[in-house]
Write an enzyme that holds these catalytic residues in place. Structure first.
Site, PDB file in Angstrom:
ATOM      1  N   ASN A 168       0.825  -1.219   0.000  1.00  0.00           N
ATOM      2  CA  ASN A 168       0.000   0.000   0.000  1.00  0.00           C
ATOM      3  C   ASN A 168       0.855   1.263   0.000  1.00  0.00           C
ATOM      4  O   ASN A 168       0.396   2.344  -0.367  1.00  0.00           O
ATOM      5  CB  ASN A 168      -0.903   0.055   1.237  1.00  0.00           C
ATOM      6  CG  ASN A 168      -1.862  -1.098   1.367  1.00  0.00           C
ATOM      7  OD1 ASN A 168      -2.248  -1.465   2.470  1.00  0.00           O
ATOM      8  ND2 ASN A 168      -2.265  -1.688   0.251  1.00  0.00           N
ATOM      9  N   CYS A 202      -7.045  -1.966  -8.628  1.00  0.00           N
ATOM     10  CA  CYS A 202      -5.628  -1.577  -8.671  1.00  0.00           C
ATOM     11  C   CYS A 202      -4.731  -2.771  -8.373  1.00  0.00           C
ATOM     12  O   CYS A 202      -3.642  -2.898  -8.935  1.00  0.00           O
ATOM     13  CB  CYS A 202      -5.355  -0.471  -7.653  1.00  0.00           C
ATOM     14  SG  CYS A 202      -6.117   1.107  -8.068  1.00  0.00           S
ATOM     15  N   CYS A 212      -1.375 -18.952 -11.965  1.00  0.00           N
ATOM     16  CA  CYS A 212      -1.478 -17.509 -12.190  1.00  0.00           C
ATOM     17  C   CYS A 212      -1.052 -16.825 -10.895  1.00  0.00           C
ATOM     18  O   CYS A 212      -0.391 -17.432 -10.058  1.00  0.00           O
ATOM     19  CB  CYS A 212      -2.895 -17.103 -12.609  1.00  0.00           C
ATOM     20  SG  CYS A 212      -4.141 -17.364 -11.334  1.00  0.00           S
TER      21      CYS A 212
END
EC number: 2.7.7.80
Length: 464
Positions: free
Chosen positions: A130, A248, A422
């Site tokens: 963050n 995001c 993934c």
């Protein structure tokens, strides 16, 4: 040697005497300063008692205290803002939903400029990834609730305002109660169900909504439900396809982009609260970071046919509480693992580790985008992004033939196996679904993706 020893003793003794005198002098200074303050206080008290009112703080019609005048003086000096704007701001209340990339700068500026009551709601905790964009948080708060971190930062900037903390997720069950306590709502979230839910709630409560978004190198900003302007549903009556909705955390964002939009959200909120300026109602600001270009476009007005704010809308508080926004948008409120495959089509990261240790023949297919693959990857993996899988199946077939010494069959591909990975284990499930439909019956998903590999197998494997 003796004389040197004697000299040293003398120096030490003299040093101690000076330290003692220094302490006595400092004590004397403190005593005299205290007496001086007491004398000044007595003189002021006597002067006031004798009717010398010019020595007291004047009674000001606008109600701002001397401290407030000094704190907000640079805003008070603005002719277009002045005392009236600041007074309105101090009486206002604002709820910021989300203490992330958008909410961080918005909260800091709203606290600093003197919003009287500031609410913060977020269910998440501060993480290291963050830090590049969520500037309200510090490394000291990693692992702690974002609301606690953000509230501490706001109070450290302005201890005179009221800061409310909601360490919880905003849902239809609590939204009406929480939002009803504030004059202005700031949407600093990053997902479609939250946007629809917040907008609908603001319509029901008659609250203006300052809405911002930032993704990649772009951002946008507008004000909904203000002065007869549209709500979010007026512009988007039908949710966008899930393929067009990304967070995001999935698509990435340059840290300064939400910073720019968050600052502008604070500006629009200040304009609404202070009754100064022209808010961005029925207009949308678009920001392109790569070209450093901002432009404002006209957007459609309120729709009389809107299912929420339209003339004949039957949408009410009970409808809102019963509405399933995740089902409506086909998008989860909170990022989490999908469960698309049966258990026999999946293996754990630890099970895949055993396959590597046994050196079983297989192809490891990594379906992340190529720029993700360049960040970090498992050895001997084949990168075919999910978006290109259909057109590049021949590459997988060739890899299987090479691993199986030319014995692999494109119809069944039962040996060697295909394991799909993934980042988090969601796209790999979609890939396995497609591969099995295309005849690759041995295809299996690695549960949790590379994040699970780092958590359960190799703690030194980088995550992002």
């Amino acid at each position: 040697m003796m004389s040197n020893g004697g000299d040293s003793s003398e120096i030490v003794r003299e040093l101690e005497e000076l330290k003692l005198k220094k302490a006595e002098i400092e004590h004397r200074i403190s005593t005299l300063e205290a007496k001086l303050q007491d004398t000044a206080a007595v003189e002021l008290y006597d002067a006031v008692s004798n009717g010398d009112s010019y020595l007291t703080a004047p009674e000001l019609e606008h109600g701002l205290s001397p401290d407030q005048i000094y704190r907000y003086s640079r805003q008070l000096l603005l002719p277009s803002f002045a005392v009236e704007g600041q007074s309105n701001l101090l009486k206002s209340s604002v709820l910021v939903i989300g203490a992330g990339g958008l909410g961080s700068p918005a909260l800091l500026y709203l606290a600093a400029c003197g919003v009287g009551q500031l609410g913060i709601i977020d269910h998440d905790v501060v993480e290291l990834n963050n830090m590049h964009r969520q500037i309200i948080h510090t490394e000291a708060f990693i692992g702690h609730p974002k609301v606690k971190s953000a509230a501490a930062a706001c109070r450290s900037i302005n201890s005179t305002i009221k800061v409310d903390e909601y360490v919880e997720a905003l849902r239809t069950s609590n939204a009406l109660e929480i939002l009803s306590q504030y004059d202005i709502i700031v949407d600093a979230t990053d997902n479609p169900p939250s946007r629809y839910m917040i907008s609908d709630c603001c319509v029901l409560l008659g609250k203006p909504l300052v809405s911002g978004a930032a993704l990649g190198m772009e951002g946008q900003l507008t004000v909904y439900n203000h002065n007869g302007g549209p709500c979010y549903r007026c512009l988007f009556p039908t949710p966008p396809p899930t393929s067009a909705c990304q967070r995001c955390s999935d698509s990435g964002v340059l840290g300064v982009v939400p910073g720019v939009i968050g600052c502008l959200q604070a500006l629009e909120t200040i304009k609404l609260a202070s009754l100064v300026g022209e808010p961005l109602s029925e207009r949308m600001l678009l920001f392109d970071a790569l070209s450093a270009r901002m432009r404002i476009v006209k957007i459609r007005g309120r729709s009389s046919q809107c299912t929420v704010c339209g003339d004949n809308s039957s949408f009410n508080k009970q409808t809102f509480k019963d509405f399933d926004y995740e089902d409506f948008t086909q998008f989860p409120l909170f990022a989490g693992p999908l469960n698309l495959l049966p258990a026999e089509s999946r293996i754990s990261s630890k099970e895949f580790k055993e396959i590597l240790q046994k050196k079983e023949q297989h192809v490891l297919l990594d379906v992340r985008p190529s720029h993700h693959y360049k960040i970090v990857s498992l050895p001997d993996s084949l990168n075919i992004p999910l978006a290109n899988l259909e057109t590049r199946l021949n590459e997988l077939t060739s890899a299987l033939k090479e691993k199986g010494n030319g014995h692999a069959n494109t119809e069944s591909c039962t040996n060697p196996s295909v394991f799909v990975v993934c980042r988090r284990g969601n796209d790999s499930q979609r890939a396995v679904q497609y591969l099995r439909e295309s005849g690759f019956d041995s295809a299996k998903d690695i549960i949790g993706g590379l994040e699970a590999w780092a958590a359960n197998v190799n703690p030194n494997f980088p995550t992002y």
